[in-house]
Design a protein around this motif. Structure first.
Motif, short mmCIF file in Angstrom:
data_model
loop_
_atom_site.label_atom_id
_atom_site.label_comp_id
_atom_site.label_asym_id
_atom_site.label_seq_id
_atom_site.Cartn_x
_atom_site.Cartn_y
_atom_site.Cartn_z
N GLU A 158 -4.75 5.36 1.43
CA GLU A 158 -3.78 4.37 1.00
C GLU A 158 -4.30 3.69 -0.26
O GLU A 158 -5.50 3.40 -0.36
N TRP A 209 -12.54 -0.13 2.58
CA TRP A 209 -11.92 -0.73 1.39
C TRP A 209 -12.83 -0.52 0.20
O TRP A 209 -14.04 -0.75 0.28
N TRP A 245 0.83 -1.19 0.00
CA TRP A 245 0.00 0.00 0.00
C TRP A 245 0.88 1.25 0.00
O TRP A 245 1.93 1.28 0.63
N ILE A 252 -3.37 0.98 -3.89
CA ILE A 252 -2.55 0.10 -4.71
C ILE A 252 -3.08 0.20 -6.14
O ILE A 252 -4.29 0.08 -6.36
N ARG A 299 -7.90 2.26 0.37
CA ARG A 299 -8.26 2.17 1.79
C ARG A 299 -8.41 3.58 2.33
O ARG A 299 -7.42 4.28 2.57
#
Length: 414
Positions: free
Chosen positions: A197, A304, A7, A199, A328
């Motif tokens: 956060e 999420w 992350w 990805i 997140r």
């Protein structure tokens, strides 16, 4: 199994719902560009939206901004020579992923498409989602205008997205002289812009074949309260279905928002085969009926979420090149969850479980058995399809030979 990427914190994220929010944000960002614009899109049409993108790209190129555009050869097959030539003569580097001429009026290059929708401006601002550059993403298009989502991102995740699309653009320009414009600048190390956060996750046919699906499964497996998936084309593999059923059986509220007014009726028919199998475990199913659903988003619990280009069907999960952002952030997740709940409350039809009958008592376990074997193996079956390597073709007066496919993107990009 490859480990899930780390992350990256310190980002800001803004939800862009439908073309009404997405197109002005992207066009304004391109108008403000100082150095570089990179666009990847499955569909670019010569309509109201495509022509406005065309105009802002031309304006940026003429003031010295470096422009790279990658479109898909199936999704964007109708671009005319004048449209293309205006871009390339202004210095736009326009590439097409795996084009093919129709045979007797039929396009057969339907498999292994470049399905991503990404825009990066000055390596500082990025847009990721499921919205193409076409008029049918606006309500003004009429009843067939699509419901869809994207996000605008600032922060340390952006250089990672930029590095991915920059590598693809450079592959298509490998045979050309380096551009002389002042646009070629090193990617900045972005400072923190928020608390989210993230990805950046891609799917290709080389090293990252199931990364997006793994993130879905991991989030659903750890869900404790709520899972809501809104997906246009829903026919995932058995492993993901099993996680949905297990979550519902342990008391998690699991809801699917699927197409009720499909742009492709076969997609609704395929998804409906799964209804009884999922409802038997307690999964709630809703069909969005106001207009065609084109979104590919999900929320799990209170922090999420994911937004991107990947459907949960065989094409997206086993063949196409896709990109999703996994997020997140409690505030963003609540916002997206509220928008999905609004669809459920105002524009969805509740799909009730089928009433039991003597025939159903026989057919239901048989259908479950057949679906299990179909879904547990389709990823392997689709992998047996022709493995020719698609090419990226440059367009314009300086276009060189065909260059390598982008299926083998750099490992660090995902």
């Amino acid at each position: 199994m490859k480990p899930i990427s780390r992350w990256i914190g310190g980002n800001s994220v803004r939800l862009l719902e439908n073309g009404e929010a997405y197109f002005p944000a992207v066009f304004d960002a391109i108008r403000a560009a100082l150095h570089e614009v990179i666009v990847e899109t499955f569909i670019l049409f010569e309509d109201k939206v495509g022509n406005e993108l065309h105009a802002v790209l031309l304006d940026a190129a003429r003031r010295g901004v470096r422009i790279d555009v990658l479109v898909d050869g199936f999704g964007s097959s109708e671009l005319t020579p004048p449209f293309i030539e205006a871009l390339t003569q202004a210095g736009v580097r326009l590439s097409v992923f795996d084009p093919a001429k129709p045979v007797l009026g039929v396009r057969f290059n339907v498999l292994r498409r470049m399905h991503r929708k990404i825009v990066v401006v000055d390596a500082e601002r990025a847009f990721v989602g499921g919205i193409n550059f076409s008029f049918d993403h606006l309500r003004a298009f009429g009843p067939e205008g699509k419901q869809d989502y994207a996000v605008e991102i600032h922060g340390p995740i952006v250089p990672h997205i930029h590095g991915f699309v920059r590598a693809i653009a450079d592959q298509s320009a490998a045979r050309e002289p380096a551009p002389s414009v002042a646009a070629v600048q090193p990617a900045p190390t972005n400072e923190a812009a928020g608390d989210a956060e993230m990805i950046f996750v891609t799917r290709d046919n080389h090293r990252h074949r199931n990364d997006i699906e793994r993130h879905y499964r991991a989030a659903i497996r750890t869900a404790r309260q709520r899972v809501v998936l809104a997906n246009a084309y829903f026919f995932p593999g058995y492993l993901l279905l099993r996680q949905l059923r297990r979550a519902a059986r342990r008391g998690v509220y699991v809801a699917l928002i699927l197409q009720g007014e499909p742009d492709m009726p076969i997609a609704k028919s395929a998804a409906s085969l799964l209804y009884g199998y999922l409802q038997g475990a307690g999964v709630h199913i809703f069909e969005y009926c106001e207009r065609p659903l084109h979104g590919k988003v999900a929320v799990v619990d209170d922090a999420w979420s994911t937004v991107g280009s990947s459907n949960l069907d065989p094409l997206s999960l086993t063949l196409n090149l896709e990109a999703n952002l996994v997020i997140r952030d409690a505030s963003f997740t609540r916002q997206l969850d509220a928008r999905l709940q609004y669809l459920i409350d105002n524009h969805c039809k509740v799909i009730a479980p089928e009433a039991p009958s003597p025939f159903w008592a026989f057919w239901r376990p048989l259908r479950g058995f057949l679906l299990f074997h179909l879904l547990s193996g389709y990823s392997r079956w689709f992998g047996w399809l022709p493995r020719r390597v698609p090419k990226v073709h440059r367009l314009g007066p300086q276009a060189g030979p065909n260059v390598a496919s982008d299926e083998g993107a750099p490992d660090g990009a995902s």
